[in-house]
Design an enzyme around this catalytic site. Sequence first.
Site, PDB file in Angstrom:
ATOM      1  N   SER A  78      52.619 -52.381 -58.104  1.00  0.00           N
ATOM      2  CA  SER A  78      53.117 -52.415 -57.203  1.00  0.00           C
ATOM      3  C   SER A  78      52.347 -52.890 -55.826  1.00  0.00           C
ATOM      4  O   SER A  78      52.963 -53.171 -54.782  1.00  0.00           O
ATOM      5  CB  SER A  78      54.103 -51.289 -56.876  1.00  0.00           C
ATOM      6  OG  SER A  78      54.862 -51.032 -57.879  1.00  0.00           O
ATOM      7  N   GLY A  79      51.276 -53.302 -55.951  1.00  0.00           N
ATOM      8  CA  GLY A  79      50.144 -53.512 -55.023  1.00  0.00           C
ATOM      9  C   GLY A  79      49.249 -52.377 -54.744  1.00  0.00           C
ATOM     10  O   GLY A  79      48.623 -52.243 -53.635  1.00  0.00           O
ATOM     11  N   THR A  80      49.172 -51.478 -55.537  1.00  0.00           N
ATOM     12  CA  THR A  80      48.207 -50.152 -55.399  1.00  0.00           C
ATOM     13  C   THR A  80      46.928 -50.759 -55.094  1.00  0.00           C
ATOM     14  O   THR A  80      46.133 -50.308 -54.192  1.00  0.00           O
ATOM     15  CB  THR A  80      48.149 -49.599 -56.755  1.00  0.00           C
ATOM     16  OG1 THR A  80      49.526 -49.729 -57.469  1.00  0.00           O
ATOM     17  CG2 THR A  80      47.720 -47.966 -56.492  1.00  0.00           C
ATOM     18  N   THR A  81      46.254 -51.732 -55.709  1.00  0.00           N
ATOM     19  CA  THR A  81      45.001 -51.994 -55.817  1.00  0.00           C
ATOM     20  C   THR A  81      44.529 -52.566 -54.205  1.00  0.00           C
ATOM     21  O   THR A  81      43.718 -52.224 -53.411  1.00  0.00           O
ATOM     22  CB  THR A  81      44.318 -53.249 -56.880  1.00  0.00           C
ATOM     23  OG1 THR A  81      45.128 -52.574 -58.007  1.00  0.00           O
ATOM     24  CG2 THR A  81      43.125 -53.324 -56.897  1.00  0.00           C
ATOM     25  N   HIS A 149      49.998 -42.396 -59.602  1.00  0.00           N
ATOM     26  CA  HIS A 149      51.316 -43.192 -59.919  1.00  0.00           C
ATOM     27  C   HIS A 149      52.331 -42.111 -60.459  1.00  0.00           C
ATOM     28  O   HIS A 149      53.449 -42.334 -60.748  1.00  0.00           O
ATOM     29  CB  HIS A 149      50.948 -44.069 -61.053  1.00  0.00           C
ATOM     30  CG  HIS A 149      50.219 -45.039 -61.114  1.00  0.00           C
ATOM     31  ND1 HIS A 149      50.550 -46.085 -59.732  1.00  0.00           N
ATOM     32  CD2 HIS A 149      49.298 -45.907 -61.808  1.00  0.00           C
ATOM     33  CE1 HIS A 149      49.703 -47.229 -59.809  1.00  0.00           C
ATOM     34  NE2 HIS A 149      49.058 -46.960 -61.117  1.00  0.00           N
ATOM     35  N   ARG A 173      57.544 -52.276 -54.857  1.00  0.00           N
ATOM     36  CA  ARG A 173      57.624 -53.840 -54.953  1.00  0.00           C
ATOM     37  C   ARG A 173      58.983 -53.939 -55.728  1.00  0.00           C
ATOM     38  O   ARG A 173      59.497 -53.063 -56.285  1.00  0.00           O
ATOM     39  CB  ARG A 173      56.454 -53.965 -55.924  1.00  0.00           C
ATOM     40  CG  ARG A 173      56.493 -55.590 -56.225  1.00  0.00           C
ATOM     41  CD  ARG A 173      55.340 -55.717 -56.940  1.00  0.00           C
ATOM     42  NE  ARG A 173      55.127 -57.305 -56.928  1.00  0.00           N
ATOM     43  CZ  ARG A 173      54.168 -58.091 -57.615  1.00  0.00           C
ATOM     44  NH1 ARG A 173      53.227 -57.384 -58.288  1.00  0.00           N
ATOM     45  NH2 ARG A 173      53.682 -59.243 -57.523  1.00  0.00           N
ATOM     46  N   TYR A 242      55.611 -54.113 -50.478  1.00  0.00           N
ATOM     47  CA  TYR A 242      54.600 -55.360 -50.823  1.00  0.00           C
ATOM     48  C   TYR A 242      54.970 -56.644 -50.370  1.00  0.00           C
ATOM     49  O   TYR A 242      54.044 -57.179 -49.814  1.00  0.00           O
ATOM     50  CB  TYR A 242      54.653 -55.327 -52.436  1.00  0.00           C
ATOM     51  CG  TYR A 242      53.587 -56.271 -53.000  1.00  0.00           C
ATOM     52  CD1 TYR A 242      52.351 -56.127 -53.060  1.00  0.00           C
ATOM     53  CD2 TYR A 242      54.214 -57.520 -53.668  1.00  0.00           C
ATOM     54  CE1 TYR A 242      51.211 -57.078 -53.657  1.00  0.00           C
ATOM     55  CE2 TYR A 242      53.041 -58.537 -53.963  1.00  0.00           C
ATOM     56  CZ  TYR A 242      51.686 -58.129 -54.383  1.00  0.00           C
ATOM     57  OH  TYR A 242      50.961 -59.012 -54.842  1.00  0.00           O
ATOM     58  N   LYS A 309      48.403 -63.093 -59.685  1.00  0.00           N
ATOM     59  CA  LYS A 309      49.015 -63.902 -58.790  1.00  0.00           C
ATOM     60  C   LYS A 309      49.321 -63.442 -57.432  1.00  0.00           C
ATOM     61  O   LYS A 309      49.199 -64.198 -56.404  1.00  0.00           O
ATOM     62  CB  LYS A 309      50.371 -64.522 -59.361  1.00  0.00           C
ATOM     63  CG  LYS A 309      50.152 -65.630 -60.588  1.00  0.00           C
ATOM     64  CD  LYS A 309      51.549 -66.272 -60.644  1.00  0.00           C
ATOM     65  CE  LYS A 309      51.681 -67.632 -61.292  1.00  0.00           C
ATOM     66  NZ  LYS A 309      53.151 -68.229 -61.539  1.00  0.00           N
ATOM     67  N   GLY A 310      49.824 -62.400 -57.283  1.00  0.00           N
ATOM     68  CA  GLY A 310      50.105 -61.865 -56.126  1.00  0.00           C
ATOM     69  C   GLY A 310      51.141 -62.549 -55.431  1.00  0.00           C
ATOM     70  O   GLY A 310      51.004 -62.696 -54.064  1.00  0.00           O
TER      71      GLY A 310
HETATM   72  P1  PAP Z   1      47.974 -50.768 -60.654  1.00  0.00           P
HETATM   73  O1  PAP Z   1      49.192 -50.097 -60.437  1.00  0.00           O
HETATM   74  O2  PAP Z   1      47.610 -50.783 -61.953  1.00  0.00           O
HETATM   75  O3  PAP Z   1      46.685 -50.430 -59.706  1.00  0.00           O
HETATM   76  P2  PAP Z   1      48.650 -52.946 -58.647  1.00  0.00           P
HETATM   77  O4  PAP Z   1      47.346 -53.185 -58.044  1.00  0.00           O
HETATM   78  O5  PAP Z   1      49.442 -51.892 -58.224  1.00  0.00           O
HETATM   79  O6  PAP Z   1      48.101 -52.222 -60.247  1.00  0.00           O
HETATM   80  O7  PAP Z   1      49.414 -54.335 -59.366  1.00  0.00           O
HETATM   81  C1  PAP Z   1      48.545 -55.375 -59.461  1.00  0.00           C
HETATM   82  C2  PAP Z   1      49.532 -56.355 -58.671  1.00  0.00           C
HETATM   83  O8  PAP Z   1      48.997 -56.555 -57.477  1.00  0.00           O
HETATM   84  C3  PAP Z   1      49.189 -57.795 -59.404  1.00  0.00           C
HETATM   85  O9  PAP Z   1      50.460 -58.664 -59.282  1.00  0.00           O
HETATM   86  P3  PAP Z   1      50.666 -59.870 -60.116  1.00  0.00           P
HETATM   87  O10 PAP Z   1      50.762 -59.323 -61.619  1.00  0.00           O
HETATM   88  O11 PAP Z   1      52.320 -60.059 -59.723  1.00  0.00           O
HETATM   89  O12 PAP Z   1      49.870 -60.927 -59.744  1.00  0.00           O
HETATM   90  C4  PAP Z   1      47.937 -58.265 -58.659  1.00  0.00           C
HETATM   91  O13 PAP Z   1      47.884 -59.884 -58.516  1.00  0.00           O
HETATM   92  C5  PAP Z   1      48.564 -57.782 -57.034  1.00  0.00           C
HETATM   93  N1  PAP Z   1      47.405 -57.708 -56.198  1.00  0.00           N
HETATM   94  C6  PAP Z   1      46.323 -57.257 -56.284  1.00  0.00           C
HETATM   95  N2  PAP Z   1      45.080 -57.224 -55.492  1.00  0.00           N
HETATM   96  C7  PAP Z   1      46.145 -57.964 -54.530  1.00  0.00           C
HETATM   97  C8  PAP Z   1      45.620 -58.242 -53.294  1.00  0.00           C
HETATM   98  N3  PAP Z   1      44.498 -58.135 -52.538  1.00  0.00           N
HETATM   99  N4  PAP Z   1      46.601 -58.822 -52.209  1.00  0.00           N
HETATM  100  C9  PAP Z   1      47.816 -59.054 -52.860  1.00  0.00           C
HETATM  101  N5  PAP Z   1      48.122 -58.797 -54.073  1.00  0.00           N
HETATM  102  C10 PAP Z   1      47.252 -58.238 -54.941  1.00  0.00           C
END
Ligand code: PAP
Length: 346
Positions: A78-81, A149, A173, A242, A309-310
């Site tokens: 959901s955008g955790t990272t 989580h 998200r 997000y 992709k984000g």
């Molecule tokens: P996690 O729960 O395993 O930590 P998390 O970071 O919540 O994962 O989700 C990853 C999503 O955040 C990915 O989305 P997508 O698969 O739809 O592309 C990833 O691309 C997106 N993401 C990671 N880093 C960023 C960032 N710096 N800015 C925007 N979106 C990001």
Amino acid sequence: MEDAPQEGEAPVTTTAPHANAAEIVASLPLETRYPAFPLRQYAGFWLAETTVKAAVPLLHARLQPRPDDVLIASFPKSGTTWLIALAFAALNRSEHSPLAGDHPLRHCNPHDCVRFLDTELAFAKNTADMDTLMDELEALPSPRLLATHLPHSLLPERVMDESFGCRIVYICRDPKDALVSLWHFTKKAAPAAVVDAQSFTFQEMFELFCEGRCPNGPQWHHVLQYWQESVRRPDKVMFLRYEEMLREPERNLKKLAKFMGCEFSDEEEEAGVVRAIVELCSLEKMKNMEVNRSGSTKLGVKSESYFRKGVVGDWSRHMTPEMAQKLDKIVRDAVDGSGFTFASLA
Ligand code: PAP
């Protein structure tokens, strides 16, 4: 995603709530179609078996929150990272300028800049490792940046204590995009040993997600609980979206910093500090950093699998209109009457 702890290696005996989770885990409803690890239904949510057995009881028994802790909470993918990176950069900006070439985020995956409570415990190999983790948490200097989580209803009561409890920042998200992201992550991050992950189809992921049978699912119940808590205690629980963060990253970063107690000064804004943090933590930058292009996090997850992709609306490339309607209806029915809605369903 690493090998789960061996059966019977994580008995936790304590009188805290959920103390008997390890004993009853084998009797709980089991879901094995999710290829990365078995899930058990516990207290209304589908959790990794190791989370039920080890993380929940141990956190309830031993986690001592501090009022200046910041706990990043989210349903997976959901955008955790991103939120961890932004919070880390904002909290530590006096020590680490976001403009500096040696900023920790240029050398570490954001997941290695935070203590991920339930995930680290679920990945621990044995009771001794879990005890060490809890000792390390205790020894961390304040303010600590923690992540989870876990659903809100499974957090230790102490986290919500008016005097000792900590601040929580939740990121939500759109369910359809979280589902698509989870499917890609499951296939990419799963260790080679999990052979089924490569043949795991989107249709299979879709069905599991709709039934809430995915890690920490149902997603909409996870979101709703934190949203309700943010309405009840806005000073302690911040609810971010997000999609809004993508639209207005600087405004949301400023809100986040203020909530965490490290508001940006006018001078900092004029000097471009807010902009620099947003840029440092942007998907484009993070995805292209060497540390995130190769190698693994300390838990053994491929670093690159966190960055894809984000964007908003990638679900439309994976779902038929009928699938989208089906999931929308499930979610709408579940949140109906709560006052909460996802923007895409409004
Ligand atoms: P996690 O729960 O395993 O930590 P998390 O970071 O919540 O994962 O989700 C990853 C999503 O955040 C990915 O989305 P997508 O698969 O739809 O592309 C990833 O691309 C997106 N993401 C990671 N880093 C960023 C960032 N710096 N800015 C925007 N979106 C990001």
